[in-house]
Structures are given as structure tokens and as C-alpha cells.
Design a protein around this motif. Structure first.
Motif, PDB file in Angstrom:
ATOM      1  N   SER A  99      -4.547   2.961  11.412  1.00  0.00           N
ATOM      2  CA  SER A  99      -5.575   2.776  10.383  1.00  0.00           C
ATOM      3  C   SER A  99      -6.001   4.102   9.755  1.00  0.00           C
ATOM      4  CB  SER A  99      -6.788   2.070  10.991  1.00  0.00           C
ATOM      5  OG  SER A  99      -7.272   2.780  12.120  1.00  0.00           O
ATOM      6  N   THR A 100      -6.082   5.173  10.555  1.00  0.00           N
ATOM      7  CA  THR A 100      -6.516   6.464  10.007  1.00  0.00           C
ATOM      8  C   THR A 100      -5.527   6.984   8.971  1.00  0.00           C
ATOM      9  OG1 THR A 100      -7.583   6.980  12.121  1.00  0.00           O
ATOM     10  CG2 THR A 100      -7.204   8.809  10.595  1.00  0.00           C
ATOM     11  N   GLU A 101      -4.233   6.951   9.302  1.00  0.00           N
ATOM     12  CA  GLU A 101      -3.212   7.395   8.355  1.00  0.00           C
ATOM     13  C   GLU A 101      -3.157   6.470   7.148  1.00  0.00           C
ATOM     14  OE1 GLU A 101       0.577   8.224  10.132  1.00  0.00           O
ATOM     15  OE2 GLU A 101      -0.336   8.742  12.054  1.00  0.00           O
ATOM     16  N   ALA A 102      -3.384   5.169   7.373  1.00  0.00           N
ATOM     17  CA  ALA A 102      -3.369   4.218   6.256  1.00  0.00           C
ATOM     18  C   ALA A 102      -4.486   4.529   5.263  1.00  0.00           C
ATOM     19  CB  ALA A 102      -3.508   2.793   6.787  1.00  0.00           C
ATOM     20  N   GLU A 103      -5.655   4.904   5.764  1.00  0.00           N
ATOM     21  CA  GLU A 103      -6.760   5.246   4.865  1.00  0.00           C
ATOM     22  C   GLU A 103      -6.444   6.492   4.053  1.00  0.00           C
ATOM     23  OE1 GLU A 103     -10.146   5.578   7.355  1.00  0.00           O
ATOM     24  OE2 GLU A 103     -10.278   3.428   7.784  1.00  0.00           O
ATOM     25  N   GLU A 104      -5.735   7.456   4.656  1.00  0.00           N
ATOM     26  CA  GLU A 104      -5.351   8.662   3.916  1.00  0.00           C
ATOM     27  C   GLU A 104      -4.379   8.322   2.789  1.00  0.00           C
ATOM     28  OE1 GLU A 104      -3.796  11.403   6.724  1.00  0.00           O
ATOM     29  OE2 GLU A 104      -5.683  11.680   7.802  1.00  0.00           O
ATOM     30  N   VAL A 105      -3.405   7.456   3.077  1.00  0.00           N
ATOM     31  CA  VAL A 105      -2.451   7.058   2.044  1.00  0.00           C
ATOM     32  C   VAL A 105      -3.147   6.233   0.970  1.00  0.00           C
ATOM     33  CG1 VAL A 105      -0.357   5.726   1.595  1.00  0.00           C
ATOM     34  CG2 VAL A 105      -0.501   7.148   3.630  1.00  0.00           C
ATOM     35  N   ALA A 106      -4.104   5.393   1.362  1.00  0.00           N
ATOM     36  CA  ALA A 106      -4.807   4.548   0.395  1.00  0.00           C
ATOM     37  C   ALA A 106      -5.569   5.384  -0.623  1.00  0.00           C
ATOM     38  CB  ALA A 106      -5.759   3.603   1.132  1.00  0.00           C
ATOM     39  N   ARG A 107      -6.086   6.547  -0.190  1.00  0.00           N
ATOM     40  CA  ARG A 107      -6.815   7.402  -1.125  1.00  0.00           C
ATOM     41  C   ARG A 107      -5.899   8.009  -2.184  1.00  0.00           C
ATOM     42  NH1 ARG A 107     -10.035   8.581   3.589  1.00  0.00           N
ATOM     43  NH2 ARG A 107      -8.592  10.214   4.261  1.00  0.00           N
ATOM     44  N   GLU A 108      -4.586   8.063  -1.907  1.00  0.00           N
ATOM     45  CA  GLU A 108      -3.643   8.601  -2.879  1.00  0.00           C
ATOM     46  C   GLU A 108      -3.256   7.573  -3.944  1.00  0.00           C
ATOM     47  OE1 GLU A 108      -0.263   9.824  -0.699  1.00  0.00           O
ATOM     48  OE2 GLU A 108      -1.324  11.258   0.580  1.00  0.00           O
ATOM     49  N   ILE A 109      -3.444   6.290  -3.663  1.00  0.00           N
ATOM     50  CA  ILE A 109      -2.950   5.219  -4.532  1.00  0.00           C
ATOM     51  C   ILE A 109      -3.981   4.889  -5.608  1.00  0.00           C
ATOM     52  CG2 ILE A 109      -2.196   2.820  -4.612  1.00  0.00           C
ATOM     53  CD1 ILE A 109      -1.244   3.125  -1.736  1.00  0.00           C
ATOM     54  N   LYS A 110      -3.541   4.904  -6.841  1.00  0.00           N
ATOM     55  CA  LYS A 110      -4.356   4.467  -7.973  1.00  0.00           C
ATOM     56  C   LYS A 110      -3.627   3.303  -8.627  1.00  0.00           C
ATOM     57  CE  LYS A 110      -6.339   9.045  -8.750  1.00  0.00           C
ATOM     58  NZ  LYS A 110      -6.526  10.159  -9.713  1.00  0.00           N
ATOM     59  N   ALA A 111      -4.026   2.097  -8.231  1.00  0.00           N
ATOM     60  CA  ALA A 111      -3.303   0.893  -8.665  1.00  0.00           C
ATOM     61  C   ALA A 111      -3.295   0.738 -10.176  1.00  0.00           C
ATOM     62  CB  ALA A 111      -3.919  -0.344  -8.008  1.00  0.00           C
ATOM     63  N   GLU A 112      -4.343   1.203 -10.848  1.00  0.00           N
ATOM     64  CA  GLU A 112      -4.423   1.020 -12.295  1.00  0.00           C
ATOM     65  C   GLU A 112      -3.374   1.839 -13.045  1.00  0.00           C
ATOM     66  OE1 GLU A 112      -7.187   4.276 -10.989  1.00  0.00           O
ATOM     67  OE2 GLU A 112      -6.760   2.206 -10.387  1.00  0.00           O
ATOM     68  N   GLU A 113      -2.749   2.815 -12.378  1.00  0.00           N
ATOM     69  CA  GLU A 113      -1.735   3.643 -13.032  1.00  0.00           C
ATOM     70  C   GLU A 113      -0.334   3.038 -12.965  1.00  0.00           C
ATOM     71  OE1 GLU A 113      -1.861   7.548 -11.434  1.00  0.00           O
ATOM     72  OE2 GLU A 113      -3.866   8.001 -12.221  1.00  0.00           O
ATOM     73  N   ALA A 114      -0.183   1.930 -12.270  1.00  0.00           N
ATOM     74  CA  ALA A 114       1.138   1.290 -12.165  1.00  0.00           C
ATOM     75  C   ALA A 114       1.573   0.777 -13.528  1.00  0.00           C
ATOM     76  CB  ALA A 114       1.094   0.149 -11.158  1.00  0.00           C
ATOM     77  N   LEU A 115       2.853   0.972 -13.847  1.00  0.00           N
ATOM     78  CA  LEU A 115       3.367   0.575 -15.157  1.00  0.00           C
ATOM     79  C   LEU A 115       3.495  -0.935 -15.274  1.00  0.00           C
ATOM     80  CD1 LEU A 115       6.108   3.292 -15.790  1.00  0.00           C
ATOM     81  CD2 LEU A 115       3.795   3.183 -16.722  1.00  0.00           C
ATOM     82  N   ASP A 116       3.940  -1.601 -14.200  1.00  0.00           N
ATOM     83  CA  ASP A 116       4.152  -3.046 -14.262  1.00  0.00           C
ATOM     84  C   ASP A 116       3.068  -3.761 -13.475  1.00  0.00           C
ATOM     85  OD1 ASP A 116       5.683  -3.511 -11.350  1.00  0.00           O
ATOM     86  OD2 ASP A 116       6.109  -1.595 -12.290  1.00  0.00           O
TER      87      ASP A 116
END
Length: 645
Positions: free
Chosen positions: A233-250
């Protein structure tokens, strides 16, 4: 006028660059105003529309221009159909062409249609014809198809490739190899491959900053899913902070990213989770999800609907009379729909009242396997495993008696067989487990591609039998499995165990595949095991350590308090100052102060054995003397009164 326009178009095409498609389109439109049947101008316009990503407009234009343009721009037409999501039409249009580009379009369309095996054939044909500058593209696409085949469960064990060194050279192939590991449930391996893919993508010189962000987003979304499955869960939260879903092209990537981010959120409010889940717009048809993505998302949506108490929308479809004639189906969509409707009928309850509300639904839809499975689960939760077994057995018996081949396959489907075996195991019915596995194995042995897990379980069960027929059947099962998955160690072990008495070179080869006994017991200390002796329970070990009892005694020098006795347990005339009678446990006749009542003599001490001392002189085993019938009759005979007969 037309000639001058055509020459200007040809001049423009000769001097054009990739950034001038709008100018090319304007020139084509001018030409077509004066000569609307100019096939060359029509063809150029179709290509310009494709270059400008106006695919829907390109399809309408080619269809309206006539057969001449459709023949001249057949490849462009097939590609436009593919880009607009009309996949089956794209396959039909491209399969009639002989060009290499048409093969690529057909492969991509079949990939979107989840026709993995046919797509693999196309790419194998393209690779055999020479790859040239397409070598990397073919390797990337081939690895993607391998992963898809494993997701769909259509890949044969022989064709599953192990991760090769060349797969780690590009982030696309590393990402596809990770997807294949996820499909096989190898999440630890997938985590390593995704880290490798992300590292290569970050340091790629061939990508711009914008392209790098676009490529890293789906890798991070997949990495987040893997970390959640591994419980990190700790590593998952770190990766989640990198993801910006609104920037996805599709829209499809955006939807999957939003779903995975929702799983890492700490919100306990189902209504807020429902709102967040539906923030992404509807996915268009040309960007639809694959089935192995769509089903989990639908399941999550249904779960949120139930948690938000939106029961009416889930139960409404059951009111249609046509659903009564729904055929047998184990398709994920049908099962999920049945689960949702039954749970909505039960209003999220797991009581007997919930079962009573679902039973009328089963009467209307007797072939709804999802409803039956839901009822079985509710019966088990209510502690009524008998009703669960009876319900499932009656349904399977009805299928078994059917002459239809598809119903026979449904009867012995691994899902239903495993549920029934779980119920038998819960009830301790070992004989029923063996019988059910034997019947399932007998059915699937005649099929070309039987479920390996089911046959393996049946073979192991039959190996435990002492019957020669069962051992023979087990050997046949593992022989078939060895042909189906020759590199599987469990299959090799089963084959060796079932052919232990046979002198076969293949048996020796399979034995060599297994881990040596010496390696298995390398870390076992025999001396420690022998000194430990027979394993004892924790209670016995505690008693042995403390000497007599597990109860702790009072510390040294501290007097223990006398045990307090409740007054309700004491006699009414109890006097704590009076010493209790030491002979109170003996029968009254055996006490030293006992005196018989007047007129009765005191019997011999020890005459009665209950509660007293047994007199060894008495022959307790001797049978009592029989009383004569005459004496008994005389004793019971009454004297007649006078005047009575």
C-alpha cells in the motif's frame, strides 16, 4: 478551368509537406467542385482526411463517392473503418486485399475484436515474409498479442513465451511482458518488468517530453494495479501521486486510471466513491475496453450501485418476460448481471428473508446460473449447507440428464464443479468429492482442449485410491496432461506417480525434471526432529514446563486468599464456626454415630455396596435362587370373602 485546377493540385502535392494537409484538402475540394468524379482528387482527399484524424468524415466520403474510389482507396477505407470502431467491417474490407499494409490493418482490427489466435497467425506470416524496418513493431505487436491470448485464456501452454533478453531492450516489449505476467498471476515478476519499462521510457532519447508523459501514464496505472494486488500500500500511494488521469489521451486509459486511483483512496463514503467513479465521461465505441478490462470495471460499478442503495435500477430487467427463456450461460456479463439482480432483490442482506426474496426470481429464470450461485452462498452464510448442496445438485442433475452437448459441458464446467466440491469439503463428504472429480474427468477426457486444472485435481484424487481401475484412469489423465503442458512440474509429478511401476524412458525423463529429494530436505535437521519426539499440543507442553498444571501459583511469601463461596450454595443452618462432619460423604448407615430406629435391628455393616466398602466374601456374581411359581402364587393369593364365588 478543370485542367488548370488539376495541374495546381499536382503541383501542390509535389511540393507539400506533412504539415500542409489542410491546404491539400482545400485544393481537392476546389477540384471536386468542377469535376466531382475525379478519382485521383477523391483519393487525395480521403488520405488528407485520414492525416487530419477526421476518420468518420473519411468513411462517409469514401462510401458516398462510389465504387471506383472504394476500389482505389480500399486500404484507406479499411483503415478508416478500423479507426471509427467498425472492426468487423474493417476485417472484411482488409482481408480481401493482398497488400502488406492490409495485413497490418486486419491484425489490428482482429486484436481489438479479441481474436488473438488469428492475429498471431497474421503476425507470424508477416514475420516469415521478412520484417525489414518493421522488426521492432512486429516484436511489440506480437508480445501484445501473447499477453492478450493469456488474458483471454486461449493461449496454449506450449506457446507461452518466457521473458527473453530482447523483451527488456524496449519499454513497449517490457510492458507487454509485464501484462503477460499479470495474466498468469505472477505479480512479483510483473512488478520487476514494469519498473524496467518505466526506467527505459524515462531515459529514452527518441521521445519528446510530451510523448514520454503519455507513455509513462499507462505504465504507472498498471504498476499501481500490481502493487495493490501485492498488498504494497505504501508504494502504491507513491505511484498514485504520479498519476494524473485527466492527462490521458484516450478515455479508456482515463477510466482505468480513475478506477485504480479510487482503490487507493481512503474514503469510506460509498456515495462519494460513486460520484468519483462516474466523473470520467463515457468511453466512445472506437476506444472501447477489452473484455478483461470491461468486466472488472462493470463489477466495480455494480458494487458501488449496491452500496449506494440503487436497487431499482438493478432489479428492473428481471421484470421482462423474455428473460425467462434466457439460455444457459457462464459468460462473465450474464453472471455479473444475475449476481447484481439477486443482491438487489436481497437488498444487501444475508438472512433467510433475503433467500425468500430471491427464490421467486429463480422460478422465473431456472437457467440463471448466477442466481443459483448467489443462493448457494446465502445458504452457506445462513448455516444451511444442506439446502445449498441440494439446490446445486438438483440443477446439475437436470443438466446431466440432458442430451444437448453444450448443457453437458456446462454441467462439468470447472466453476460449477469446484463450487460443488467446496460444499462437499465443507460437509466432510470425501467420497462425494472423489466421485464428482471422476465424473468430470470422464467427461473432459473425450474433449480436445480439456481444462487442465480440473483434470489435474481429478488425477490426484484418483491416485489416492487403492483401486487398480482408478490408478489406471489417473495414469491416462496425466498422460493427456503431459501432452497438453509438457513443462509443468505438477503434471510431471503426477505422471511419475501414476506410472511408478512402469519401466518407461519417458518416466525417467519426467523424474529428472522434478526437484531432487536431497534438495528438498537440505535444510531439515533430522537430529532436532528426533529429539523433539512426538508433537504435543500447546496445553500439554505448558503442563510439562510448569510441572503439574498451567495455573500460576501465588508468588513466594504471599498467602493465597481463601476462595469465596456464594451464600446460595451454603445450607440454611450453615455455621462457619462449626466444624463440618468428616463423615458427611459416607452413606448414613455407614457412619459411626448411626443408630437404627426402634423396632429395627441395625444391619450388618457393609451390606450395601453403593457408597460403601465391598465385602469380598460375598459372591456378587452368583445368580439369585429362583422362586417357585407355587410360592409366588401362594403369597399373592387373596382369601375369598363369604358368599362370593
Amino acid at each position: 478551368m478543370a485542367a488548370s485546377t488539376a495541374s495546381s493540385l499536382a503541383s501542390l502535392l509535389k511540393n507539400s509537406t506533412l504539415e500542409e494537409h489542410e491546404q491539400i484538402l482545400e485544393a481537392c475540394n476546389k477540384t471536386l467542385k468542377t469535376s466531382n468524379s475525379d478519382v485521383e482528387a477523391q483519393h487525395v482527399k480521403a488520405v488528407a482526411l485520414l492525416k487530419l484524424d477526421r476518420y468518420e468524415e473519411a468513411v462517409k466520403f469514401i462510401q458516398g463517392a462510389g465504387d471506383n474510389l472504394r476500389r482505389a482507396a480500399a486500404l484507406e477505407y479499411a483503415y478508416a473503418l478500423y479507426k471509427t470502431g467498425r472492426l468487423q467491417e474493417a476485417v472484411e474490407a482488409s482481408s480481401q486485399l493482398q497488400e502488406r499494409g492490409a495485413r497490418h490493418v486486419e491484425a489490428q482490427a482482429r486484436y481489438r475484436l479479441e481474436d488473438a489466435l488469428k492475429t498471431l497467425e497474421i503476425y507470424e506470416r508477416l514475420r516469415s515474409q521478412g520484417s525489414g524496418n518493421e522488426e521492432l513493431d512486429l516484436r511489440v505487436n506480437r508480445s501484445a498479442i501473447d499477453a492478450q491470448a493469456q488474458w483471454l485464456g486461449v493461449a496454449e501452454s506450449k506457446s507461452i513465451r518466457k521473458t527473453a533478453r530482447e523483451d527488456l531492450e524496449a519499454f513497449e516489449t517490457a510492458y507487454n511482458a509485464a501484462c503477460g505476467s499479470i495474466a498468469r498471476g505472477e505479480y512479483a515478476q510483473a512488478e520487476i518488468l514494469l519498473k524496467r519499462a518505466k526506467e527505459i521510457c524515462k531515459h529514452s532519447d527518441e521521445l519528446t517530453d510530451q510523448q514520454r508523459r503519455e507513455e509513462l501514464l499507462p505504465i504507472s496505472v498498471q504498476q499501481l494495479f500490481v502493487l495493490l494486488c501485492l498488498g504494497k500500500s505504501t508504494e502504491a500511494e507513491e505511484v498514485a501521486r504520479e498519476i494524473k488521469a485527466e492527462e490521458a489521451l484516450d478515455a479508456s486509459t482515463r477510466k482505468v486510471a480513475q478506477n485504480n486511483l479510487l482503490l487507493t483512496s481512503s474514503t469510506d463514503n460509498p456515495f462519494l466513491a460513486y460520484k468519483v467513479f462516474h466523473t470520467t465521461p463515457k468511453i466512445p465505441s472506437e476506444d472501447k475496453l477489452f473484455s478483461y478490462q470491461d468486466i472488472p470495471l462493470k463489477s466495480n460499478k455494480t458494487t458501488l450501485d449496491l452500496q449506494a442503495y440503487k436497487f431499482d435500477g438493478l432489479t428492473a430487467p428481471t421484470s421482462k418476460p423474455a428473460r425467462q427463456y434466457r439460455p444457459l450461460s457462464l459468460a462473465p456479463d450474464d453472471l455479473l448481471s444475475s449476481y447484481a439482480q439477486a443482491t438487489a432483490r436481497a437488498k444487501n442482506e444475508t438472512s433467510k428473508g433475503a433467500i425468500r426474496r430471491i427464490l421467486p426470481m429463480l422460478e422465473r429464470e431456472p437457467n440463471s446460473i448466477g442466481t443459483i450461485i448467489t443462493l448457494v452462498q446465502l445458504y452457506v452464510l445462513c448455516g444451511d449447507s444442506t439446502s445449498a448442496v441440494e439446490l446445486l445438485e438438483s440443477f446439475l442433475k437436470r443438466l446431466e440428464e440432458s442430451a444437448a452437448e453444450d448443457e453437458q459441458d456446462t454441467r462439468f464446467n470447472p466453476v460449477l464443479v469446484s463450487i460443488l466440491i467446496s460444499l462437499y469439503k465443507h460437509r466432510g463428504q470425501r467420497a462425494h468429492i472423489k466421485q464428482e472429480l471422476a465424473k468430470a474427468a470422464s467427461h473432459w477426457r473425450t474433449r480436445s482442449n480439456p481444462p487442465a486444472s480440473l483434470l489435474s485435481a481429478a488425477g490426484v484424487s484418483l491416485l489416492e485410491s487403492h483401486n487398480e481401475e482408478d490408478i489406471k484412469t489417473a495414469s491416462e489423465i496425466f498422460a493427456k496432461l503431459r501432452e497438453q503442458q509438457p513443462h509443468d512440474k505438477a503434471t510431471a509429478a503426477g505422471y511419475v506417480a501414476s506410472h511408478v511401476n512402469a519401466e518407461d524412458s519417458q518416466n525417467q525423463l519426467d523424474t529428472d525434471k522434478l526437484t531432487a529429494v536431497g534438495d528438498l530436505i537440505r535444510d531439515v535437521d533430522v537430529t532436532v526432529i528426533e529429539n523433539a519426539g512426538i508433537p504435543q499440543s500447546s496445553n500439554a507442553l505448558a503442563i510439562a514446563q510448569l510441572g503439574t498444571s498451567r495455573k500460576r501459583g501465588a508468588p513466594n511469601g504471599v498467602e493465597s486468599k481463601p476462595k469465596r463461596i456464594r451464600k446460595s450454595r451454603l445450607p440454611k443452618d450453615y455455621d462457619e464456626n462449626k466444624k463440618p462432619d468428616p463423615e458427611r460423604w459416607m452413606p448414613m448407615k455407614d457412619r459411626s454415630y448411626y443408630r437404627p430406629p426402634k423396632g429395627k435391628k441395625k444391619g450388618k455393616r457393609g451390606g450395601d455396596t453403593q457408597g460403601g466398602v465391598v465385602n469380598e466374601d460375598l459372591n456378587v456374581d452368583a445368580k439369585p435362587a429362583a422362586t417357585t411359581v407355587a410360592t409366588a402364587s401362594a403369597g399373592n393369593k387373596k382369601k375369598k370373602g363369604k358368599g362370593k364365588k
